[in-house]
Design a protein around this motif. Structure first.
Motif, PDB file in Angstrom:
ATOM      1  N   LEU A 128      -1.999  -8.867  -7.142  1.00 41.81           N
ATOM      2  CA  LEU A 128      -0.666  -9.157  -7.667  1.00 41.81           C
ATOM      3  C   LEU A 128       0.313  -8.036  -7.325  1.00 41.81           C
ATOM      4  N   SER A 129       0.430  -7.748  -6.049  1.00 40.57           N
ATOM      5  CA  SER A 129       1.293  -6.652  -5.616  1.00 40.57           C
ATOM      6  C   SER A 129       2.754  -6.902  -5.968  1.00 40.57           C
ATOM      7  N   GLY A 130       3.235  -8.119  -5.717  1.00 42.42           N
ATOM      8  CA  GLY A 130       4.626  -8.442  -6.013  1.00 42.42           C
ATOM      9  C   GLY A 130       4.939  -8.350  -7.493  1.00 42.42           C
TER      10      GLY A 130
ATOM     11  N   ARG B 208       1.459   0.433  -3.052  1.00 43.22           N
ATOM     12  CA  ARG B 208       0.644   1.660  -3.011  1.00 43.22           C
ATOM     13  C   ARG B 208       1.533   2.895  -2.932  1.00 43.22           C
ATOM     14  N   ARG B 209       2.561   2.823  -2.116  1.00 43.72           N
ATOM     15  CA  ARG B 209       3.486   3.954  -2.000  1.00 43.72           C
ATOM     16  C   ARG B 209       4.256   4.148  -3.306  1.00 43.72           C
TER      17      ARG B 209
ATOM     18  N   ASN C 230       2.550 -10.358   1.988  1.00 42.30           N
ATOM     19  CA  ASN C 230       1.581  -9.759   1.081  1.00 42.30           C
ATOM     20  C   ASN C 230       1.051  -8.416   1.578  1.00 42.30           C
ATOM     21  N   VAL C 231       0.856  -8.288   2.885  1.00 41.32           N
ATOM     22  CA  VAL C 231       0.415  -6.992   3.416  1.00 41.32           C
ATOM     23  C   VAL C 231       1.503  -5.940   3.193  1.00 41.32           C
ATOM     24  N   CYS C 232       2.753  -6.290   3.498  1.00 38.14           N
ATOM     25  CA  CYS C 232       3.850  -5.346   3.286  1.00 38.14           C
ATOM     26  C   CYS C 232       4.036  -5.029   1.807  1.00 38.14           C
ATOM     27  N   SER C 233       3.873  -6.045   0.966  1.00 35.65           N
ATOM     28  CA  SER C 233       3.989  -5.831  -0.480  1.00 35.65           C
ATOM     29  C   SER C 233       2.906  -4.885  -0.975  1.00 35.65           C
TER      30      SER C 233
ATOM     31  N   LEU D  27       5.285   7.169  -8.485  1.00 29.89           N
ATOM     32  CA  LEU D  27       5.274   7.210  -9.954  1.00 29.89           C
ATOM     33  C   LEU D  27       4.387   8.331 -10.449  1.00 29.89           C
ATOM     34  N   GLY D  28       3.216   8.461  -9.829  1.00 29.72           N
ATOM     35  CA  GLY D  28       2.269   9.487 -10.255  1.00 29.72           C
ATOM     36  C   GLY D  28       2.737  10.892  -9.945  1.00 29.72           C
TER      37      GLY D  28
END
Length: 440
Positions: free
Chosen positions: A370-372, A431-432, A423-426, A437-438
């Motif tokens: 559920l990247s998006g 991940r970036r 989906n690959v780009c998402s 955030l971290g």
């Protein structure tokens, strides 16, 4: 970064079987709704013929599309924000009232604009005819939007099962009840009666959701065991409401994209073949979308406390569950391609190539989880918007030459390529985004 022992990551279930059980119960609920919707098609077709089915389909399509329009991104905002104030009844109430006012204001503007078109004569030039269908669509648009608002709020409060059940079963059951009365001769058959039952079913589902939310507000102040993110401020950026809004509209456009471009590129027979493959695969992909009811609120809570470790773990969990659902179902569907083609009166070999191509794109959809949704829930809706624009554009650019050269198979390849690209780009973007955030 928060200590892992006290962070939002502590709420993630420790056992994969437990996660699959929750996903399975949602799938059963959604499956029941889909079965009821199929029964509606059969019953309405038997009583009112193709015209009745067509009127009901137009009501659903335009009502839901305009509902997304007047919803103005409020349902997505509700899913994120109410995940963080689930123990605060006053904040929950204020948020729902504010969002409902916005939706009703936009719905009133839409209705006024439509009536101006009708009475000015421009409606005739646009092929827009006043009547029961137009009335049902205008009434249903705010009801669809409010239903989504209340359903997403229930999901934010960890009542996903109840929300999904009400979303998908109340209206079909109401229409089937009307069909039973028509079959018994109590009510004469008419398109107006069918459309009215659809509107009443939508309203009844909305009332049940509102009642459930009211009861939750009464009980919520006494609730214990609030999560670590309760009361935290959501990560937000300038223009986010507009991005929520546009993302909802673009998601609908991306889903319907093949049917918008195919009439210009392929024959009616090819459209029919593609429609069968699309509907069959939709049975699986709809189950994947249901995961957002569970994991959307968890993404929001983890993002609110900048717990990048929890976000990575949650995203990985959605990838595993999605693959566990999709792969066996897709393999079974491909194995049954020929019997399914015969069931839908397609020629031998007509369905399998389409299913193979579309399954290829959706496999990457499942593999990236559920990247998006994570982008929307963690202050990166603008990234999701850019990816949607890019993927829609790329899909159209691929579809034109492939559709002209290879017909429906070419369109399927373009759609699969667009899904894979999105989906690959998402996934790479999310991940970036988690890494950033971290690092804060």
């Amino acid at each position: 970064m928060p200590d892992s022992a006290t962070s939002i990551g502590t709420v993630i279930e420790p056992r994969f079987a437990s996660k699959m059980w929750r996903a399975g119960t949602l799938a059963v609920s959604r499956g029941t709704g889909m079965a009821a919707q199929m029964a509606v098609q059969i019953a309405v077709g038997a009583l009112a013929g193709p015209a009745g089915i067509g009127a009901l389909q137009l009501h659903m399509a335009w009502g839901s599309l305009l509902g997304e329009l007047v919803g103005a991104g409020e349902p997505t905002r509700a899913l994120r924000d109410h995940s963080l104030n689930s123990s605060n009844s006053s904040a929950l109430t204020r948020g729902l009232i504010r969002a409902s006012k916005h939706i009703l204001m936009y719905a009133a503007a839409l209705a006024a604009f439509t009536l101006i078109l009708v009475f000015s004569g421009f409606a005739d030039a646009l092929g827009l005819k006043a009547g029961p269908l137009l009335a049902s669509i205008l009434i249903s648009a705010p009801l669809f939007a409010l239903t989504r608002l209340f359903a997403e709020t229930l999901k934010a409060l960890d009542k996903a099962m109840w929300a999904v059940t009400l979303e998908n079963t109340v209206m079909p059951v109401m229409i089937l009840g009307l069909c039973a009365l028509i079959a018994l001769g109590v009510i004469p058959v008419s398109q107006t009666a069918i459309l009215t039952s659809a509107v009443i079913g939508l309203l009844l589902g909305l009332i049940l959701m509102a009642t459930s939310l009211r009861q939750r507000c009464i009980n919520t102040d006494n609730r214990s065991g609030a999560s670590a993110a309760d009361g935290a401020s959501p990560i937000s950026v300038r223009g986010e409401s507009m991005h929520f809004w546009l993302n909802g509209l673009l998601n609908i456009a991306f889903l319907q994209l093949p049917f918008l471009i195919m009439p210009w590129l392929v024959s009616v027979e090819d459209i029919g073949r593609y429609a069968v493959a699309h509907k069959l695969l939709n049975v699986i992909t709809t189950l994947l979308i249901l995961l957002s009811a569970i994991y959307g609120p968890r993404f929001a809570r983890a993002a609110a406390v900048a717990d990048s470790g929890a976000l990575r773990a949650l995203l990985a969990t959605t990838q595993r569950i999605s693959l566990a659902i999709f792969v066996p179902a897709a393999v079974l569907m491909l194995a049954l391609a020929e019997p399914l083609a015969k069931l839908f009166s397609l020629s031998p070999g007509a369905l399998l190539p389409l299913l193979v191509l579309l399954c290829g794109g959706q496999l990457l959809n499942a593999a990236t989880g559920l990247s998006g949704v994570l982008l929307n829930m963690s202050g990166a809706a603008h990234l999701e918007f850019r990816l949607l624009i890019a993927s829609c554009t790329a899909t159209i650019l691929l579809a034109v030459p492939l559709g002209l050269s290879f017909g429906a198979n070419g369109i399927a390849a373009a759609i699969a390529g667009g899904i894979a690209l999105r989906n690959v780009c998402s996934y790479l973007a999310v991940r970036r985004h988690i890494y950033k955030l971290g690092s804060k």
